[in-house]
Design a protein around this motif. Structure first.
Motif, PDB file in Angstrom:
ATOM      1  N   TYR A   1      -6.446   3.659   1.844  1.00  0.00           N
ATOM      2  CA  TYR A   1      -7.081   2.747   0.892  1.00  0.00           C
ATOM      3  C   TYR A   1      -8.196   1.914   1.523  1.00  0.00           C
ATOM      4  O   TYR A   1      -9.237   1.712   0.908  1.00  0.00           O
TER       5      TYR A   1
ATOM      6  N   ALA B   1      -2.008   1.312   5.127  1.00  0.00           N
ATOM      7  CA  ALA B   1      -3.204   1.088   4.312  1.00  0.00           C
ATOM      8  C   ALA B   1      -4.338   2.041   4.636  1.00  0.00           C
ATOM      9  O   ALA B   1      -5.416   1.931   4.029  1.00  0.00           O
TER      10      ALA B   1
ATOM     11  N   TYR C   1       0.823  -1.217   0.000  1.00  0.00           N
ATOM     12  CA  TYR C   1       0.000   0.000   0.000  1.00  0.00           C
ATOM     13  C   TYR C   1       0.855   1.264   0.000  1.00  0.00           C
ATOM     14  O   TYR C   1       0.447   2.286  -0.558  1.00  0.00           O
TER      15      TYR C   1
END
Length: 576
Positions: free
Chosen positions: A190, A187, A120
Motif C-alpha cells: 500500500y 504495509a 494494512y
C-alpha cells in the motif's frame, strides 16, 4: 481459487472504537511505572548502569563496559539512548526518571506500529469478510480499523507484556523495532516508500539493539514471503520487494560485522521433558489471552493459509511468531525473547474476532471479569491492610515478607486508583449491557482488566514494589551501618567491592554517591585509599586470597530487606 473467508461481518459490527477511549487505554497502560519509582533490580538496573557510565564519560561509546564488565547483550543503541536522555535532562530530573521517558515512548511506538500493521493486513482482499447478496457487509476500511483496534487491545491484555515493557532495557527497544519492521512488511503493498523507511529503521534498530541475527533472519524470511505473494502484489513488484529486503539483510549483516555486535549464544534443544514443560508453561501464561484466540484463528482460517494461494494477513504474523518461538527455544533468556512474539500473537488473535461464536465471546467475558475483578479486589484488600492493619493476616504477611517496610499514603495515587476502579465498574456494566455488535467488544474487558491491575499495582502498591525491587532501601541501610563507624563522614567516598554485580555496584554509586571500585580491577595503591569493603557473602571464604584480611575489621553482614539471596558483609579498614 481461494476458499471463502470465514468472516461474516455486517457494517453494524465494525463500529469504530472512539479514539479517546483507545488513547486512554494506551495511556493507562504506558504511564503507570513511569513516575514515582527508582530503577528496579535485574535487567533494568544493569542496563541503567551502562547508560549512567556512558553519560558520565566512564565508558567507551562503541564498547560499553562498566567496572570492567561488558553488557549481557552486545547492544549499543539502548545504552546510547539512555545516556543521551541523562545528558539532556535538566538537573532537577533524576537520571532514573530521565532514562524511562524515551523507553516509555518506545512502548507507545510498539502499540502504534502494531495498530497500523494489523490495519494494512486487514485491508488485504483475503482478509475481508464475505460480501452479502444485497449489500450491508462491512466496508474494507471500517473493517480493517476495527480489527486493528482489537489487536491493540489484545496486545495490552497479554500478561507477558506487563513488566518487561515498562523497564528501560534493550529488550523493550527490540520489541519496538520488531513491531516497526512488522508494520513495514504489512504495509508494503500500500505504501512502499513509507514501508521501506519503517523496515530500514526497524531492521537497523534491531541490529544496534542486540539482535542482528534476528534482524537478518526476519529480512530474509519476509523477502521470501513477498516473493511468493501472488494475491497482494504483482510478480514483478514482489520480486522488487524481496530484493530490497535481501539487500537490507546484507546491510544489517555488514553493519553488525563493522561494529562487532554479532552474538551467537544459542543452546541445544532441550532433551528433558521437564524443561520442555516449563517452556510450554511459560509460553502459555506469557501470551495469555492471545494464544487461545490465535489457535482459533489458525483453525477457522485454515483454508486461507494451507492452500497454495495463501493469505498474507495470516502467513506474515505466523512467520514472525514462528521465528520468535524458535529463537526462544534455543536461548537462555526465553522470557525476554518471547516478548518479541506478542505483536504477532495479538495480530492472529484479532483475526479470531470476526469468527467467534457468541458463547465463546461470553466465556471470555466472564472469565476476564472474574479474574481481573478478583485481582483488583486482592490489591485493594492488601493495600487497606497495609494502611490500617486490618485484615490482620495480609498485614502480617507484608511485614514478614518485607521487614522494615513502612507503608505511606498518597492522595494522588489513591484518587487515581479509585478513578480507575470506577472506570472498570462502568466498563463491566457497559459490556454486560446490550452492546453486542462491535467486533472489538470481546477484547475490551481483557485489555481493561490488565490496564486496571497494572495501574493499581503502580499506584497503591508502588511504595511496596519500590521497596522490594529497588536498591535504594538497601543502600540506605548500609549507609546507616557505616554512619555508626568512626570517621564515616570524612572517609565515605570510596568503596571497594568483591563479588558484586553491575546492578549492585551501580546502586551504591547512584543511590549512595560512592566512588565504587571492583577489587579485581583495582591496584593495591588505589585499594589503600578506600576505607570500606563490601563483599558478597557467598565469596567470603575466598576473600583472603584477594586482600590482606589483617588490614580490615569486619563490621557486620547485612541482608537486603526484601531478598534473602543478596547478603553482603561490610568491612572497615583499620587505622594504621
Amino acid at each position: 481459487m481461494t476458499q471463502p473467508t470465514p468472516a461474516i461481518v455486517p457494517q453494524s459490527a465494525v463500529r469504530r472504537l472512539p479514539r479517546v477511549a483507545l488513547w486512554l487505554f494506551c495511556a493507562a497502560y504506558v504511564l503507570p511505572g513511569l513516575f514515582g519509582r527508582e530503577p528496579w533490580k535485574g535487567n533494568e538496573f544493569t542496563a541503567f548502569g551502562h547508560m549512567l557510565a556512558l553519560a558520565e564519560g566512564a565508558s567507551d561509546w562503541f564498547n560499553p563496559s562498566v567496572w570492567g564488565q561488558a553488557p549481557e547483550l552486545d547492544a549499543l543503541l539502548p545504552y546510547w539512548l539512555g545516556a543521551w536522555a541523562i545528558q539532556i535532562a535538566p538537573s532537577w530530573l533524576s537520571a532514573g526518571f530521565a532514562v524511562r521517558i524515551p523507553f516509555a515512548g518506545l512502548l507507545g511506538l510498539t502499540l502504534a506500529s502494531t495498530w497500523h500493521g494489523v490495519y494494512y493486513l486487514a485491508l488485504s482482499p483475503q482478509a475481508q469478510p464475505v460480501p452479502f447478496a444485497f449489500g450491508g457487509e462491512a466496508q474494507p476500511k471500517d473493517y480493517a480499523r476495527t480489527i486493528a483496534d482489537g489487536a491493540v487491545l489484545a496486545l495490552i491484555a497479554c500478561l507477558g507484556l506487563t513488566l518487561l515493557s515498562h523497564e528501560a532495557s534493550p529488550i523493550l527497544m527490540q520489541l519496538a523495532f520488531v513491531s516497526f519492521a512488522f508494520y513495514g512488511v504489512a504495509a508494503l503493498p500500500y505504501h512502499p516508500r513509507y514501508s521501506f523507511s519503517a523496515l530500514s529503521t526497524g531492521l537497523l534498530g534491531l541490529c544496534l539493539s542486540g539482535a542482528p541475527s534476528f534482524a537478518v533472519l526476519m529480512a530474509i524470511g519476509s523477502g521470501f514471503l513477498c516473493l511468493l505473494d501472488r494475491q497482494s502484489t504483482s510478480h514483478q513488484t514482489g520480486r522488487q520487494h524481496a530484493l530490497w529486503l535481501l539487500l537490507m539483510g546484507l546491510a544489517v549483516a555488514a553493519l553488525a560485522t563493522l561494529l562487532d555486535v554479532w552474538q551467537w549464544r544459542l543452546m541445544p534443544l532441550h532433551n528433558d521433558w521437564q524443561e520442555w514443560r516449563s517452556l510450554l508453561r511459560l509460553v502459555a501464561w506469557f501470551t495469555w489471552p492471545a494464544w487461545p484466540l490465535a489457535v482459533w484463528t489458525l483453525w477457522r482460517w485454515r483454508r486461507q493459509w494451507t492452500s497454495l494461494h495463501w493469505s498474507r494477513h495470516l502467513v506474515l504474523p505466523m512467520w514472525f511468531t514462528a521465528l520468535t518461538l524458535t529463537t526462544a527455544m534455543v536461548t537462555r533468556s526465553s522470557e525476554q525473547t518471547l516478548l518479541l512474539a506478542l505483536p504477532s500473537f495479538a495480530t492472529l488473535a484479532a483475526f479470531a474476532l470476526p469468527t467467534l461464536r457468541r458463547s465463546v465471546a461470553a466465556l471470555i467475558d466472564w472469565f476476564t471479569l472474574l479474574f481481573f475483578s478478583g485481582c483488583a479486589f486482592i490489591i485493594w484488600v492488601i493495600w487497606i491492610a497495609m494502611q490500617t492493619g486490618w485484615p490482620a493476616q495480609p498485614a502480617a504477611n507484608v511485614e514478614r515478607l518485607f521487614p522494615g517496610f513502612q507503608p505511606s499514603f498518597g492522595w494522588v495515587a489513591f484518587i487515581v486508583a479509585l478513578a480507575a476502579t470506577a472506570v472498570w465498574i462502568w466498563l463491566v456494566t457497559w459490556r454486560t449491557a446490550k452492546h453486542r455488535q462491535a467486533l472489538w467488544k470481546s477484547m475490551v474487558l481483557p485489555a481493561g482488566g490488565a490496564a486496571l491491575c497494572w495501574l493499581l499495582l503502580l499506584t497503591l502498591w508502588l511504595p511496596l514494589l519500590d521497596f522490594a525491587r529497588s536498591y535504594k532501601p538497601w543502600v540506605q541501610q548500609i549507609q546507616g551501618v557505616m554512619a555508626k563507624q568512626e570517621a564515616y563522614e570524612a572517609r565515605t567516598g570510596c568503596l571497594l567491592s568483591y563479588g558484586l554485580d553491575v546492578g549492585q555496584m551501580t546502586a551504591f554509586h547512584y543511590h549512595g554517591g560512592f566512588d565504587i571500585k571492583s577489587i579485581e580491577t583495582t591496584s593495591n595503591e588505589q585499594q589503600s585509599t578506600c576505607p570500606w569493603l563490601l563483599v558478597d557473602n557467598d565469596l567470603r571464604p575466598e576473600l583472603a586470597s584477594v586482600v590482606r584480611l589483617h588490614e580490615w575489621n569486619r563490621v557486620r553482614t547485612i541482608r537486603r530487606p526484601s531478598d534473602n539471596n543478596e547478603d553482603v558483609t561490610l568491612y572497615h579498614r583499620r587505622h594504621p
